[in-house]
Design an enzyme around this catalytic site. Structure first.
Site, PDB file in Angstrom:
ATOM      1  N   SER A 100       0.837  -1.209   0.000  1.00 16.47           N
ATOM      2  CA  SER A 100       0.000   0.000   0.000  1.00 16.47           C
ATOM      3  C   SER A 100       0.864   1.247   0.000  1.00 16.47           C
ATOM      4  O   SER A 100       1.747   1.396   0.843  1.00 16.47           O
ATOM      5  CB  SER A 100      -0.872   0.072   1.256  1.00 16.47           C
ATOM      6  N   HIS A 117      -3.972  -1.799  -4.487  1.00 22.70           N
ATOM      7  CA  HIS A 117      -2.995  -2.855  -4.762  1.00 22.70           C
ATOM      8  C   HIS A 117      -3.112  -3.182  -6.253  1.00 22.70           C
ATOM      9  O   HIS A 117      -4.172  -3.606  -6.713  1.00 22.70           O
ATOM     10  CB  HIS A 117      -3.287  -4.113  -3.937  1.00 22.70           C
ATOM     11  N   ARG A 119      -0.148  -8.467  -4.457  1.00 26.44           N
ATOM     12  CA  ARG A 119       0.067  -9.166  -3.192  1.00 26.44           C
ATOM     13  C   ARG A 119      -1.246  -9.808  -2.777  1.00 26.44           C
ATOM     14  O   ARG A 119      -2.305  -9.179  -2.838  1.00 26.44           O
ATOM     15  CB  ARG A 119       0.542  -8.175  -2.136  1.00 26.44           C
ATOM     16  N   THR A 120      -1.171 -11.055  -2.364  1.00 22.66           N
ATOM     17  CA  THR A 120      -2.335 -11.730  -1.794  1.00 22.66           C
ATOM     18  C   THR A 120      -2.158 -11.732  -0.284  1.00 22.66           C
ATOM     19  O   THR A 120      -1.062 -12.014   0.219  1.00 22.66           O
ATOM     20  CB  THR A 120      -2.442 -13.171  -2.328  1.00 22.66           C
ATOM     21  N   HIS A 121      -3.220 -11.371   0.440  1.00 22.32           N
ATOM     22  CA  HIS A 121      -3.133 -11.282   1.897  1.00 22.32           C
ATOM     23  C   HIS A 121      -3.738 -12.514   2.563  1.00 22.32           C
ATOM     24  O   HIS A 121      -4.660 -13.136   2.029  1.00 22.32           O
ATOM     25  CB  HIS A 121      -3.846 -10.022   2.392  1.00 22.32           C
ATOM     26  N   GLU A 144      -5.977  -3.055  14.287  1.00 24.56           N
ATOM     27  CA  GLU A 144      -5.900  -3.462  15.685  1.00 24.56           C
ATOM     28  C   GLU A 144      -6.817  -2.607  16.568  1.00 24.56           C
ATOM     29  O   GLU A 144      -7.098  -1.451  16.267  1.00 24.56           O
ATOM     30  CB  GLU A 144      -4.457  -3.314  16.209  1.00 24.56           C
ATOM     31  N   SER A 190       0.860  -7.975   6.367  1.00 23.11           N
ATOM     32  CA  SER A 190       1.603  -8.637   5.287  1.00 23.11           C
ATOM     33  C   SER A 190       3.041  -8.862   5.714  1.00 23.11           C
ATOM     34  O   SER A 190       3.366  -8.821   6.906  1.00 23.11           O
ATOM     35  CB  SER A 190       1.561  -7.772   4.017  1.00 23.11           C
ATOM     36  N   ASN A 205      -0.293   5.483   8.854  1.00 19.99           N
ATOM     37  CA  ASN A 205      -1.155   5.954   9.947  1.00 19.99           C
ATOM     38  C   ASN A 205      -0.507   5.578  11.274  1.00 19.99           C
ATOM     39  O   ASN A 205       0.260   4.616  11.342  1.00 19.99           O
ATOM     40  CB  ASN A 205      -2.544   5.309   9.855  1.00 19.99           C
TER      41      ASN A 205
HETATM   42  I1  8IG Z   1      -1.901   0.857   5.429  1.00 16.56           I
HETATM   43  O1  8IG Z   1      -2.619   0.313  11.353  1.00 16.56           O
HETATM   44  C1  8IG Z   1      -2.124  -0.114   7.184  1.00 16.56           C
HETATM   45  N1  8IG Z   1      -2.167  -1.427   7.210  1.00 16.56           N
HETATM   46  N2  8IG Z   1      -2.702  -4.215  10.883  1.00 16.56           N
HETATM   47  N3  8IG Z   1      -2.664  -1.917  11.124  1.00 16.56           N
HETATM   48  C2  8IG Z   1      -2.598  -3.016  10.348  1.00 16.56           C
HETATM   49  N4  8IG Z   1      -2.439  -2.963   9.034  1.00 16.56           N
HETATM   50  C3  8IG Z   1      -2.332  -1.751   8.488  1.00 16.56           C
HETATM   51  C4  8IG Z   1      -2.386  -0.586   9.221  1.00 16.56           C
HETATM   52  C5  8IG Z   1      -2.555  -0.679  10.632  1.00 16.56           C
HETATM   53  N5  8IG Z   1      -2.257   0.442   8.378  1.00 16.56           N
END
Ligand code: 8IG
Length: 282
Positions: A39, A71, A93-95, A194, A213, A236
């Site tokens: 991302s 993505h 990418r596969t999550h 989270e 990831s 973030n």
């Molecule tokens: I962009 O704050 C992104 N991906 N787990 N937590 C998790 N994945 C994320 C976050 C985040 N920001």
């Protein structure tokens, strides 16, 4: 093979098939370095050099269509400018949260290994626990916590994880940008971000970056004997670190705003990883 049982999928064979398909379609017999673009990193490969081939990833065996806006499901072969190196750029990418299991998650890494790649560059967008990391800050991954409960390894395959992220590769990235901080990346299953309590737990466990990831891919890369460079883009502050709730649109915007800086960082780092130009052109 029995007529009645379905063919048993061997993910390593699937990766060799994918590498053969890429070699055939691109005309590039082998690749030296590969990048997974997470991302916020979609544009970051554009400065690497000349794209000599690109295709929708779903035309290559084993690659699934991307599940997330932002993505890009494109595979590219790039001639790394100023070097003789060939880079395989995995935009797909596969999550794990997509629910298809671990093999599709690490298929790109296994394909890169089968294509000859020795250096794997894993990028992601993630949450940061250090309040100094404003959205858009790139951070080198120094170590990881695989908190998914999953593994791409099968059976008693013991892989040393002391230096999962090759220290010398971080040194090279810091030659490009000496202000780069390091962090410990914790991979959660997702797709929830989270809770504040989970972020506290992650911090207590030693993590400073949280995402969905990278850690499983790094395991697969180490199993294949590749060197790994990991770079997170903190898009973030992790939940509870900042008073703001998380919003996917803001996450994508932070990625776009950081674009020029991280594009230059990635391109210059890859050029250094790939080494000097060969004697003659091409
Ligand atoms: I962009 O704050 C992104 N991906 N787990 N937590 C998790 N994945 C994320 C976050 C985040 N920001």
């Amino acid at each position: 093979m029995s007529e009645i049982s379905a063919p048993s999928p061997d993910p390593y064979q699937l990766a060799r098939d994918a590498a053969a398909a890429i070699a055939e379609a691109s005309g590039v017999a082998s690749h030296d370095i590969a990048l997974v673009l997470g991302s916020g990193w979609a544009g970051a490969a554009d400065l690497l050099g000349e794209t000599v081939w690109q295709a929708d990833a779903t035309t290559i065996p084993g690659f699934r269509a991307p599940a997330v806006a932002g993505h890009v499901g494109t595979l590219r072969s790039v001639r790394v400018e100023g070097t003789g190196a060939r880079a395989l750029v995995l935009g797909a990418r596969t999550h794990l949260y997509e629910g298809a299991g671990v093999d599709p998650v690490v298929h790109g890494v296994r394909t890169a290994a089968a294509a000859g790649v020795r250096t794997m560059v894993l990028t992601n967008g993630c949450g940061g626990l250090d309040p100094e990391w404003s959205p858009g800050t790139p951070v080198l991954i120094a170590d990881q916590i695989n908190f998914t409960g999953a593994t791409p390894l099968r059976g008693a395959t013991f892989v040393d994880m002391t230096d999962v992220y090759t220290p010398a590769l971080r040194d090279i990235a810091r030659e490009v940008d000496s202000s780069l901080d390091e962090g410990v990346y914790m991979q959660f299953h997702g797709p929830t971000y989270e809770t504040p309590a989970e972020v506290k737990m992650a911090g207590a466990m030693g993590a400073t970056l949280v995402g969905m990831s990278t850690a499983l891919e790094a395991v697969a890369a180490r199993e294949a004997g590749m060197d790994v460079l990991g770079i997170s883009l903190v898009t973030n502050l992790a939940a509870g670190i900042s008073p703001e709730p998380l919003d996917h649109a803001e996450v994508l915007q932070a990625g776009r705003d950081a674009g020029p800086r991280i594009s230059r960082l990635l391109a210059e780092t890859v050029r250094r990883l790939a080494g000097p130009a060969p004697e003659s052109g091409r």
